[in-house]
Design an enzyme around this catalytic site. Structure first.
Site, PDB file in Angstrom:
ATOM      1  N   GLY A 154      18.191  -1.488  34.639  1.00  0.00           N
ATOM      2  CA  GLY A 154      19.380  -0.627  34.662  1.00  0.00           C
ATOM      3  C   GLY A 154      20.337  -0.993  33.544  1.00  0.00           C
ATOM      4  O   GLY A 154      19.917  -1.216  32.405  1.00  0.00           O
ATOM      5  N   GLU A 164       3.777   4.080  -0.234  1.00  0.00           N
ATOM      6  CA  GLU A 164       4.712   4.520  -1.278  1.00  0.00           C
ATOM      7  C   GLU A 164       5.651   5.552  -0.669  1.00  0.00           C
ATOM      8  O   GLU A 164       5.363   6.099   0.411  1.00  0.00           O
ATOM      9  CB  GLU A 164       3.940   5.137  -2.441  1.00  0.00           C
ATOM     10  N   PRO A 165       6.747   5.854  -1.381  1.00  0.00           N
ATOM     11  CA  PRO A 165       7.689   6.820  -0.811  1.00  0.00           C
ATOM     12  C   PRO A 165       7.005   8.141  -0.421  1.00  0.00           C
ATOM     13  O   PRO A 165       7.340   8.733   0.601  1.00  0.00           O
ATOM     14  CB  PRO A 165       8.707   7.032  -1.934  1.00  0.00           C
ATOM     15  N   LEU A 173       0.843  -1.204   0.000  1.00  0.00           N
ATOM     16  CA  LEU A 173       0.000   0.000   0.000  1.00  0.00           C
ATOM     17  C   LEU A 173       0.879   1.255   0.000  1.00  0.00           C
ATOM     18  O   LEU A 173       0.730   2.144  -0.833  1.00  0.00           O
ATOM     19  CB  LEU A 173      -0.895  -0.016   1.253  1.00  0.00           C
ATOM     20  N   GLU A 195       0.932  -0.273  10.200  1.00  0.00           N
ATOM     21  CA  GLU A 195      -0.525  -0.447  10.092  1.00  0.00           C
ATOM     22  C   GLU A 195      -1.273   0.757  10.679  1.00  0.00           C
ATOM     23  O   GLU A 195      -2.354   0.608  11.266  1.00  0.00           O
ATOM     24  CB  GLU A 195      -0.963  -1.790  10.680  1.00  0.00           C
ATOM     25  N   GLY A 196      -0.671   1.919  10.528  1.00  0.00           N
ATOM     26  CA  GLY A 196      -1.266   3.171  11.000  1.00  0.00           C
ATOM     27  C   GLY A 196      -0.631   3.602  12.302  1.00  0.00           C
ATOM     28  O   GLY A 196      -0.677   2.865  13.297  1.00  0.00           O
ATOM     29  N   THR A 197      -0.033   4.787  12.293  1.00  0.00           N
ATOM     30  CA  THR A 197       0.631   5.311  13.495  1.00  0.00           C
ATOM     31  C   THR A 197      -0.392   5.552  14.617  1.00  0.00           C
ATOM     32  O   THR A 197      -1.600   5.573  14.373  1.00  0.00           O
ATOM     33  CB  THR A 197       1.300   6.661  13.174  1.00  0.00           C
ATOM     34  N   ILE A 211      14.082  -0.653  34.900  1.00  0.00           N
ATOM     35  CA  ILE A 211      14.140  -1.551  36.066  1.00  0.00           C
ATOM     36  C   ILE A 211      15.425  -2.385  36.032  1.00  0.00           C
ATOM     37  O   ILE A 211      16.059  -2.612  37.055  1.00  0.00           O
ATOM     38  CB  ILE A 211      12.885  -2.463  36.104  1.00  0.00           C
ATOM     39  N   ARG A 254      16.985  -9.013  42.092  1.00  0.00           N
ATOM     40  CA  ARG A 254      18.072  -8.035  42.171  1.00  0.00           C
ATOM     41  C   ARG A 254      18.040  -7.321  43.527  1.00  0.00           C
ATOM     42  O   ARG A 254      17.017  -6.733  43.903  1.00  0.00           O
ATOM     43  CB  ARG A 254      17.918  -7.015  41.043  1.00  0.00           C
TER      44      ARG A 254
HETATM   45  N1  CAA Z   1     -13.362   0.306   6.254  1.00  0.00           N
HETATM   46  C1  CAA Z   1     -13.997   0.455   5.074  1.00  0.00           C
HETATM   47  N2  CAA Z   1     -13.975   1.629   4.380  1.00  0.00           N
HETATM   48  C2  CAA Z   1     -13.303   2.656   4.938  1.00  0.00           C
HETATM   49  C3  CAA Z   1     -12.633   2.560   6.161  1.00  0.00           C
HETATM   50  C4  CAA Z   1     -12.671   1.322   6.837  1.00  0.00           C
HETATM   51  N3  CAA Z   1     -12.055   1.149   7.997  1.00  0.00           N
HETATM   52  N4  CAA Z   1     -12.050   3.745   6.448  1.00  0.00           N
HETATM   53  C5  CAA Z   1     -12.356   4.568   5.433  1.00  0.00           C
HETATM   54  N5  CAA Z   1     -13.115   3.907   4.522  1.00  0.00           N
HETATM   55  C6  CAA Z   1     -13.666   4.437   3.273  1.00  0.00           C
HETATM   56  C7  CAA Z   1     -14.596   5.600   3.541  1.00  0.00           C
HETATM   57  O1  CAA Z   1     -15.916   5.166   3.747  1.00  0.00           O
HETATM   58  C8  CAA Z   1     -14.439   6.407   2.272  1.00  0.00           C
HETATM   59  O2  CAA Z   1     -15.171   5.790   1.227  1.00  0.00           O
HETATM   60  P1  CAA Z   1     -16.150   6.644   0.265  1.00  0.00           P
HETATM   61  O3  CAA Z   1     -15.422   7.876  -0.160  1.00  0.00           O
HETATM   62  O4  CAA Z   1     -16.452   5.719  -0.853  1.00  0.00           O
HETATM   63  O5  CAA Z   1     -17.330   6.972   1.104  1.00  0.00           O
HETATM   64  C9  CAA Z   1     -12.992   6.202   1.901  1.00  0.00           C
HETATM   65  O6  CAA Z   1     -12.580   4.998   2.541  1.00  0.00           O
HETATM   66  C10 CAA Z   1     -12.101   7.340   2.329  1.00  0.00           C
HETATM   67  O7  CAA Z   1     -12.263   7.567   3.705  1.00  0.00           O
HETATM   68  P2  CAA Z   1     -11.630   8.846   4.404  1.00  0.00           P
HETATM   69  O8  CAA Z   1     -12.141  10.071   3.747  1.00  0.00           O
HETATM   70  O9  CAA Z   1     -11.806   8.693   5.856  1.00  0.00           O
HETATM   71  O10 CAA Z   1     -10.097   8.679   3.967  1.00  0.00           O
HETATM   72  P3  CAA Z   1      -8.830   9.567   4.282  1.00  0.00           P
HETATM   73  O11 CAA Z   1      -8.114   9.769   3.009  1.00  0.00           O
HETATM   74  O12 CAA Z   1      -9.190  10.738   5.099  1.00  0.00           O
HETATM   75  O13 CAA Z   1      -7.889   8.569   5.136  1.00  0.00           O
HETATM   76  C11 CAA Z   1      -7.177   7.220   6.916  1.00  0.00           C
HETATM   77  C12 CAA Z   1      -8.329   7.764   6.100  1.00  0.00           C
HETATM   78  C13 CAA Z   1      -7.849   6.531   8.082  1.00  0.00           C
HETATM   79  C14 CAA Z   1      -6.246   8.270   7.423  1.00  0.00           C
HETATM   80  C15 CAA Z   1      -6.408   6.196   6.075  1.00  0.00           C
HETATM   81  O14 CAA Z   1      -5.719   6.826   5.004  1.00  0.00           O
HETATM   82  C16 CAA Z   1      -5.406   5.398   6.894  1.00  0.00           C
HETATM   83  O15 CAA Z   1      -5.788   4.445   7.581  1.00  0.00           O
HETATM   84  N6  CAA Z   1      -4.120   5.750   6.798  1.00  0.00           N
HETATM   85  C17 CAA Z   1      -3.077   4.944   7.431  1.00  0.00           C
HETATM   86  C18 CAA Z   1      -2.525   3.990   6.426  1.00  0.00           C
HETATM   87  C19 CAA Z   1      -1.866   2.835   7.071  1.00  0.00           C
HETATM   88  O16 CAA Z   1      -2.319   2.305   8.081  1.00  0.00           O
HETATM   89  N7  CAA Z   1      -0.797   2.375   6.472  1.00  0.00           N
HETATM   90  C20 CAA Z   1      -0.136   1.216   6.929  1.00  0.00           C
HETATM   91  C21 CAA Z   1       0.527   0.544   5.781  1.00  0.00           C
HETATM   92  S1  CAA Z   1       0.472  -1.181   5.824  1.00  0.00           S
HETATM   93  C22 CAA Z   1       1.594  -1.678   6.925  1.00  0.00           C
HETATM   94  O17 CAA Z   1       2.056  -0.953   7.748  1.00  0.00           O
HETATM   95  C23 CAA Z   1       1.884  -3.123   6.854  1.00  0.00           C
HETATM   96  C24 CAA Z   1       3.087  -3.583   7.534  1.00  0.00           C
HETATM   97  O18 CAA Z   1       4.161  -3.049   7.414  1.00  0.00           O
HETATM   98  C25 CAA Z   1       3.003  -4.787   8.350  1.00  0.00           C
END
Ligand code: CAA
Length: 389
Positions: free
Chosen positions: A347, A127-128, A125, A371-373, A345, A272
């Site tokens: 040290g 990207e840079p 998912l 998976e999201g900060t 704890i 300890r």
């Molecule tokens: N389930 C289903 N649909 C969802 C949803 C959810 N949880 N959250 C949002 N949507 C849908 C919304 O309904 C909306 O759809 P429509 O426009 O069709 O109505 C669309 O998605 C956009 O929603 P938002 O306007 O809320 O989107 P946003 O651009 O504001 O961003 C965000 C939302 C929550 C910030 C999201 O971009 C996000 O979660 N960002 C973090 C990304 C992330 O977690 N990356 C981790 C990478 S993977 C990883 O880390 C793997 C690894 O290394 C192990």
């Protein structure tokens, strides 16, 4: 909330605990030191059903529920976070989305090799230039003139298991003019042996060093239309739905490392001696122990709540976004808190590579990022509560 574990739950928890403590814990420092991918462990975990816990048996999985998944994840992470990261990607980020959005043909073809641990899956998912703001990705998937395949170009970064992955779930733009932009995103199933799939530099990391991470570039990669996951434009929803599931796994992983740090701290505080008494007799140590234990048990409750909501969603389809975000937020901050307190704890010994405490500290940090900060989890929770976008 019914917290009584059934017989299956106890069996998988105990099997995961035995395997983690007897086979993973003794080699975790080696894999951390060398950064080698722990393929022999993953193969064995696959044989035990840990790489596809919620995947139905018909597709090569263990056919268990969401509680079984978090129980096993916690135990594996308690021994080694890196190994549990690989487990989490195969289970959640890869298999979950295909089971939820794939056709019968896709499920049969793409799930079993990953659910059995014979192969490694990944999820592309980020990207840079698009991490937290995932909707702004640039990787492009263009339909060929004859409509038989998509031509994919672009670069994905921070791909967990990327250096060794056999298969990927990829997100790319099919409609660059879509408004809002996320509605132009689609999802694809990628075979990494095909031309145009190029693995880039492997990321040297602070922690989870045995979980390999790299950049991936697509150069005119041809993806057959039948390998598109879901409808065109449905990709962002798929990505977010999968992350809801994935975040519960990361929360359980965070709980595992928090417990490892806590248990080591209790033992050390009992043994300890300073100023003529075990250090656990001092109130400043007691405060740390009390806060660690309380946060761990609160994390567990949030994780079980989220896992029960995820299980219910299998029949209702209801979203459990807030529960997943709360579990991940609280458990990951608990992991970092506990690892931090454990170093303090212990040290000097907490800072030494002779004990695993410094590894817990380095490994715990990632749970607040991937998976999201924590900031994104807070944003998700608040937006859902306030009903704003
Ligand atoms: N389930 C289903 N649909 C969802 C949803 C959810 N949880 N959250 C949002 N949507 C849908 C919304 O309904 C909306 O759809 P429509 O426009 O069709 O109505 C669309 O998605 C956009 O929603 P938002 O306007 O809320 O989107 P946003 O651009 O504001 O961003 C965000 C939302 C929550 C910030 C999201 O971009 C996000 O979660 N960002 C973090 C990304 C992330 O977690 N990356 C981790 C990478 S993977 C990883 O880390 C793997 C690894 O290394 C192990």
């Amino acid at each position: 909330m019914d917290l009584n574990l059934n017989e299956e739950h106890v069996l998988i928890r105990d099997a995961a605990r035995d395997f983690a403590q007897n086979e993973i814990a003794p080699v975790a420092a080696h894999y951390d030191e060398t950064g080698e991918f722990p393929m022999p462990l993953i193969r064995k975990m696959g044989e035990m059903g840990f790489m596809g816990i919620e995947v139905p048996e018909a597709y090569g999985g263990a056919g268990l529920d969401a509680i079984a998944y978090v129980l096993a994840m916690e135990e594996i992470a308690k021994a080694d976070v890196a190994t549990s990261t690989i487990m989490s990607v195969n289970n959640s980020l890869y298999c979950h989305g295909i089971l939820r959005f794939g056709t019968e043909q896709q499920k049969q073809e793409w799930v079993p090799p990953i659910a059995t641990g014979e192969q490694i899956g990944a999820y592309a998912l980020t990207e840079p230039m698009s991490g937290s703001d995932a909707g702004t990705m640039r990787t492009r998937a263009e339909l060929s003139a004859d409509g038989s395949h998509y031509i994919i170009n672009g670069t994905k970064s921070w791909i967990t298991s990327g250096p060794v992955a056999h298969r990927l779930v990829l997100f790319a733009i099919t409609d660059p003019n879509a408004q809002p932009k996320h509605r132009g995103v689609s999802a694809f199933l990628i075979d990494t042996t095909q031309p145009g799939f190029i693995r880039g530099k492997v990321e040297p990391k602070l922690g989870i060093r045995a979980s390999a991470t790299c950049e991936i570039t697509f150069e005119d990669y041809q993806c057959p239309v039948e390998h598109r996951l879901g409808a065109e434009g449905e990709g962002f929803k798929i990505a977010m739905t999968v992350l809801d599931a994935g975040r519960i796994g990361i929360a359980a992983q965070a709980l595992g490392v928090a417990e490892a740090a806590y248990e080591a701290s209790v033992q050390y505080a009992r043994e300890r001696v300073a100023f003529g008494r075990p250090i656990g007799h001092f109130q400043m140590i007691q405060q740390k122990i009390a806060d660690m234990k309380t946060r761990i048990e609160a994390s567990r409750l949030l994780i079980y709540q989220a896992a029960l909501a995820k299980e219910a969603a299998k029949s209702t389809g209801a979203r459990y976004t807030t529960q997943a975000a709360m579990a991940k937020l609280f458990a990951s901050e608990t992991a970092m808190f506990c690892a931090h307190q454990a170093v303090q704890i212990h040290g000097g010994m907490g800072y030494s590579k002779e004990l695993p405490i410094e590894r817990y500290f380095r490994d715990a940090k990632i749970t607040e990022i991937y998976e999201g900060t924590s900031e994104i989890q807070r944003m998700v929770i608040a937006r859902n509560e306030l009903k704003i976008r």
